[in-house]
Design a protein around this motif. Structure first.
Motif, PDB file in Angstrom:
ATOM      1  N   SER A   1      17.032  39.866  49.755  1.00 24.70           N
ATOM      2  CA  SER A   1      16.070  39.441  48.931  1.00 24.70           C
ATOM      3  C   SER A   1      15.112  40.364  48.401  1.00 24.70           C
ATOM      4  O   SER A   1      14.652  40.303  47.192  1.00 24.70           O
ATOM      5  CB  SER A   1      15.690  38.085  49.158  1.00 24.70           C
ATOM      6  OG  SER A   1      16.536  36.825  49.249  1.00 24.70           O
TER       7      SER A   1
ATOM      8  N   THR B   1      14.909  43.424  48.967  1.00 23.67           N
ATOM      9  CA  THR B   1      15.495  44.746  48.580  1.00 23.67           C
ATOM     10  C   THR B   1      15.757  44.482  46.809  1.00 23.67           C
ATOM     11  O   THR B   1      15.655  45.253  46.065  1.00 23.67           O
ATOM     12  CB  THR B   1      16.609  45.224  49.227  1.00 23.67           C
ATOM     13  OG1 THR B   1      16.283  45.373  50.557  1.00 23.67           O
ATOM     14  CG2 THR B   1      17.125  46.516  48.572  1.00 23.67           C
ATOM     15  N   VAL B   2      16.494  43.416  46.652  1.00 23.63           N
ATOM     16  CA  VAL B   2      16.806  43.202  45.464  1.00 23.63           C
ATOM     17  C   VAL B   2      15.514  42.660  44.526  1.00 23.63           C
ATOM     18  O   VAL B   2      15.461  43.437  43.429  1.00 23.63           O
ATOM     19  CB  VAL B   2      17.832  41.890  45.134  1.00 23.63           C
ATOM     20  CG1 VAL B   2      17.945  41.422  43.812  1.00 23.63           C
ATOM     21  CG2 VAL B   2      19.046  42.309  45.709  1.00 23.63           C
ATOM     22  N   LEU B   3      14.723  42.188  44.902  1.00 24.69           N
ATOM     23  CA  LEU B   3      13.637  41.933  44.248  1.00 24.69           C
ATOM     24  C   LEU B   3      12.680  43.037  43.920  1.00 24.69           C
ATOM     25  O   LEU B   3      12.278  43.395  42.818  1.00 24.69           O
ATOM     26  CB  LEU B   3      12.533  40.756  44.994  1.00 24.69           C
ATOM     27  CG  LEU B   3      11.363  40.509  44.205  1.00 24.69           C
ATOM     28  CD1 LEU B   3      11.482  39.509  43.037  1.00 24.69           C
ATOM     29  CD2 LEU B   3      10.324  39.548  45.156  1.00 24.69           C
ATOM     30  N   TRP B   4      12.363  43.793  44.875  1.00 21.38           N
ATOM     31  CA  TRP B   4      11.284  45.013  44.885  1.00 21.38           C
ATOM     32  C   TRP B   4      12.121  46.473  44.700  1.00 21.38           C
ATOM     33  O   TRP B   4      11.110  47.117  43.803  1.00 21.38           O
ATOM     34  CB  TRP B   4      10.622  45.278  46.263  1.00 21.38           C
ATOM     35  CG  TRP B   4       9.612  43.872  46.430  1.00 21.38           C
ATOM     36  CD1 TRP B   4       9.972  43.001  47.520  1.00 21.38           C
ATOM     37  CD2 TRP B   4       8.501  43.750  45.951  1.00 21.38           C
ATOM     38  NE1 TRP B   4       8.881  42.118  47.106  1.00 21.38           N
ATOM     39  CE2 TRP B   4       7.876  42.644  46.537  1.00 21.38           C
ATOM     40  CE3 TRP B   4       7.650  44.568  44.938  1.00 21.38           C
ATOM     41  CZ2 TRP B   4       6.549  42.018  46.040  1.00 21.38           C
ATOM     42  CZ3 TRP B   4       6.551  43.980  44.478  1.00 21.38           C
ATOM     43  CH2 TRP B   4       5.751  42.850  45.050  1.00 21.38           C
ATOM     44  N   LEU B   5      13.066  46.500  45.006  1.00 15.22           N
ATOM     45  CA  LEU B   5      13.959  47.873  44.480  1.00 15.22           C
ATOM     46  C   LEU B   5      14.943  47.671  43.697  1.00 15.22           C
ATOM     47  O   LEU B   5      15.467  48.736  43.048  1.00 15.22           O
ATOM     48  CB  LEU B   5      14.414  48.494  45.892  1.00 15.22           C
ATOM     49  CG  LEU B   5      13.364  48.648  46.979  1.00 15.22           C
ATOM     50  CD1 LEU B   5      14.078  49.177  48.234  1.00 15.22           C
ATOM     51  CD2 LEU B   5      12.244  49.716  46.655  1.00 15.22           C
ATOM     52  N   ASN B   6      15.228  46.372  43.190  1.00 16.18           N
ATOM     53  CA  ASN B   6      16.423  46.213  42.303  1.00 16.18           C
ATOM     54  C   ASN B   6      17.658  46.850  42.838  1.00 16.18           C
ATOM     55  O   ASN B   6      18.457  47.432  42.019  1.00 16.18           O
ATOM     56  CB  ASN B   6      15.865  46.750  40.700  1.00 16.18           C
ATOM     57  CG  ASN B   6      16.878  46.017  39.788  1.00 16.18           C
ATOM     58  OD1 ASN B   6      17.365  44.939  39.954  1.00 16.18           O
ATOM     59  ND2 ASN B   6      17.088  46.788  38.758  1.00 16.18           N
ATOM     60  N   LYS B   7      18.010  46.725  44.064  1.00 12.80           N
ATOM     61  CA  LYS B   7      19.128  47.315  44.706  1.00 12.80           C
ATOM     62  C   LYS B   7      19.796  46.226  45.213  1.00 12.80           C
ATOM     63  O   LYS B   7      19.294  45.535  46.145  1.00 12.80           O
ATOM     64  CB  LYS B   7      18.790  48.729  45.625  1.00 12.80           C
ATOM     65  CG  LYS B   7      18.164  49.658  44.828  1.00 12.80           C
ATOM     66  CD  LYS B   7      17.801  50.795  45.883  1.00 12.80           C
ATOM     67  CE  LYS B   7      18.940  51.471  46.431  1.00 12.80           C
ATOM     68  NZ  LYS B   7      18.424  52.547  47.260  1.00 12.80           N
ATOM     69  N   LYS B   8      21.092  46.166  45.195  1.00 16.33           N
ATOM     70  CA  LYS B   8      22.099  45.270  45.985  1.00 16.33           C
ATOM     71  C   LYS B   8      22.473  45.809  47.143  1.00 16.33           C
ATOM     72  O   LYS B   8      23.544  46.448  47.386  1.00 16.33           O
ATOM     73  CB  LYS B   8      23.130  44.631  45.320  1.00 16.33           C
ATOM     74  CG  LYS B   8      22.473  43.678  44.192  1.00 16.33           C
ATOM     75  CD  LYS B   8      23.878  43.096  43.135  1.00 16.33           C
ATOM     76  CE  LYS B   8      24.406  41.830  44.298  1.00 16.33           C
ATOM     77  NZ  LYS B   8      25.306  41.334  43.524  1.00 16.33           N
TER      78      LYS B   8
END
Length: 93
Positions: free
Chosen positions: A46, A48-55
């Motif tokens: 969560s 990583t998705v939120l802050w780095l926009n990476k899945k």
């Protein structure tokens, strides 16, 4: 002294490297195959998705990026060997 070393190795193998507690519902990361608690993996994903926009999940042990293509629950498989080790350890306590 040898028993103390074995105990340290065993303790290290059943501790999550993110929350530093005994594994709770351990899952295996898809690329590097290290283990995390499912909840720890969810939180790390969560963030990583939120802050780095990476899945992906970056492994806290080896720093490998573990891409997540679909939903997290289907890609993170339960770490059966670790679950069995934990169950055996709990029976001894």
């Amino acid at each position: 002294k040898n028993n103390a070393n074995k105990q340290m190795i065993l303790e290290d193998s059943v501790i999550c490297k993110l929350c530093f507690s005994l594994f709770n519902k351990p899952v295996e990361l898809p690329t590097c195959h290290h283990a995390l608690c499912f909840t720890c993996a969810e939180e790390l994903f969560s963030i990583t998705v939120l802050w780095l926009n990476k899945k992906c999940i970056t492994c806290p042990v080896c720093s490998t990026e573990n891409p997540i293509q679909s939903d997290l629950a289907s890609e993170l498989k339960p770490h059966k060997a670790l679950e069995e080790t934990l169950a055996a350890l709990m029976q001894r306590l």
